[in-house]
Motif scaffolding. Structure first.
Motif, PDB file in Angstrom:
ATOM      1  N   MET A 147      93.893  13.746  27.211  1.00  7.80           N
ATOM      2  CA  MET A 147      92.727  13.597  28.042  1.00  7.80           C
ATOM      3  C   MET A 147      92.361  14.919  28.692  1.00  7.80           C
ATOM      4  O   MET A 147      91.287  15.398  28.469  1.00  7.80           O
ATOM      5  N   CYS A 148      93.234  15.562  29.446  1.00  9.99           N
ATOM      6  CA  CYS A 148      92.879  16.857  30.035  1.00  9.99           C
ATOM      7  C   CYS A 148      93.832  17.946  29.567  1.00  9.99           C
ATOM      8  O   CYS A 148      93.896  19.011  30.169  1.00  9.99           O
ATOM      9  N   PHE A 193      99.018  33.205  41.734  1.00 13.93           N
ATOM     10  CA  PHE A 193      98.260  33.077  42.962  1.00 13.93           C
ATOM     11  C   PHE A 193      96.945  32.369  42.676  1.00 13.93           C
ATOM     12  O   PHE A 193      96.228  32.731  41.757  1.00 13.93           O
ATOM     13  N   ARG A 194      96.635  31.342  43.444  1.00 12.37           N
ATOM     14  CA  ARG A 194      95.441  30.508  43.322  1.00 12.37           C
ATOM     15  C   ARG A 194      95.396  29.751  41.984  1.00 12.37           C
ATOM     16  O   ARG A 194      94.348  29.311  41.549  1.00 12.37           O
ATOM     17  N   PHE A 195      96.565  29.612  41.327  1.00 15.39           N
ATOM     18  CA  PHE A 195      96.628  28.878  40.072  1.00 15.39           C
ATOM     19  C   PHE A 195      96.412  27.380  40.297  1.00 15.39           C
ATOM     20  O   PHE A 195      95.767  26.713  39.493  1.00 15.39           O
ATOM     21  N   ALA A 196      96.942  26.848  41.397  1.00 17.38           N
ATOM     22  CA  ALA A 196      96.800  25.419  41.671  1.00 17.38           C
ATOM     23  C   ALA A 196      95.332  25.039  41.825  1.00 17.38           C
ATOM     24  O   ALA A 196      94.876  24.027  41.279  1.00 17.38           O
ATOM     25  N   ILE A 197      94.578  25.849  42.545  1.00 20.87           N
ATOM     26  CA  ILE A 197      93.152  25.578  42.740  1.00 20.87           C
ATOM     27  C   ILE A 197      92.411  25.676  41.415  1.00 20.87           C
ATOM     28  O   ILE A 197      91.574  24.824  41.090  1.00 20.87           O
ATOM     29  N   ASP A 198      92.729  26.695  40.629  1.00 20.80           N
ATOM     30  CA  ASP A 198      92.085  26.878  39.327  1.00 20.80           C
ATOM     31  C   ASP A 198      92.397  25.711  38.389  1.00 20.80           C
ATOM     32  O   ASP A 198      91.511  25.188  37.713  1.00 20.80           O
ATOM     33  N   LEU A 237      93.106  16.086  37.747  1.00 20.54           N
ATOM     34  CA  LEU A 237      94.066  15.268  37.011  1.00 20.54           C
ATOM     35  C   LEU A 237      95.424  15.938  36.840  1.00 20.54           C
ATOM     36  O   LEU A 237      96.422  15.258  36.633  1.00 20.54           O
ATOM     37  N   ALA A 238      95.479  17.249  36.924  1.00 20.95           N
ATOM     38  CA  ALA A 238      96.745  17.974  36.757  1.00 20.95           C
ATOM     39  C   ALA A 238      97.144  18.624  38.076  1.00 20.95           C
ATOM     40  O   ALA A 238      96.299  19.109  38.826  1.00 20.95           O
ATOM     41  N   ALA A 239      98.429  18.621  38.358  1.00 23.10           N
ATOM     42  CA  ALA A 239      98.954  19.248  39.564  1.00 23.10           C
ATOM     43  C   ALA A 239     100.160  20.108  39.176  1.00 23.10           C
ATOM     44  O   ALA A 239     101.074  19.623  38.508  1.00 23.10           O
ATOM     45  N   PRO A 240     100.168  21.381  39.571  1.00 23.61           N
ATOM     46  CA  PRO A 240     101.287  22.248  39.174  1.00 23.61           C
ATOM     47  C   PRO A 240     102.459  22.156  40.147  1.00 23.61           C
ATOM     48  O   PRO A 240     102.302  21.827  41.318  1.00 23.61           O
TER      49      PRO A 240
END
Length: 127
Positions: A1-2, A41-46, A54-57
């Motif tokens: 899906m994603c 850095f800022r990977f979670a937001i991206d 739908l995805a969370a690191p």
């Protein structure tokens, strides 16, 4: 899906997938990947932006690894000139990391602030 968007977000930041499996008893899919610390850095937001939440690191330091790229590479042989041209305009990740650290520490970089000075300013007076 994603998953395609997840792999795209990792690929843009120089990450590589090392494994993935479906969690037993749920519909969740877990992906194990390696990502450079400088790109985290800022990977979670991206990631959340590109996958619509739908995805969370979950970031965890794993190991050090040498980047096998020459930060000062330029085309020198005839074959490289044919393939890349006189001036290579691509992004060299090693050079980008070096410049990022030098800028953060206040050291000089070879980045030009003004490329065309005559285009930066309007010389005519508007009346």
């Amino acid at each position: 899906m994603c998953s395609g968007k997840l792999y795209g977000a990792l690929g843009r930041r120089g990450g590589r997938v090392v494994g993935g499996d479906l969690q037993s008893g749920s519909a969740a899919f877990r992906v194990a990947a390696l990502l450079p610390v400088a790109e985290s850095f800022r990977f979670a937001i991206d990631l959340r932006t590109h996958t619509s939440g739908l995805a969370a690191p979950q970031l965890l330091f794993s190991h050090w690894e040498v980047i096998n790229i020459d930060p000062f590479w330029q085309p020198r042989t005839d074959e490289e000139y044919l393939h890349w041209g006189e001036k290579w305009d691509g992004v060299n990740r090693a050079k980008a990391y070096v410049d990022m650290v030098r800028a953060r520490k206040g050291l000089a970089t070879d980045r030009q602030l003004v490329l065309h000075a005559e285009k930066q300013r309007t010389l005519s007076k508007k009346k």
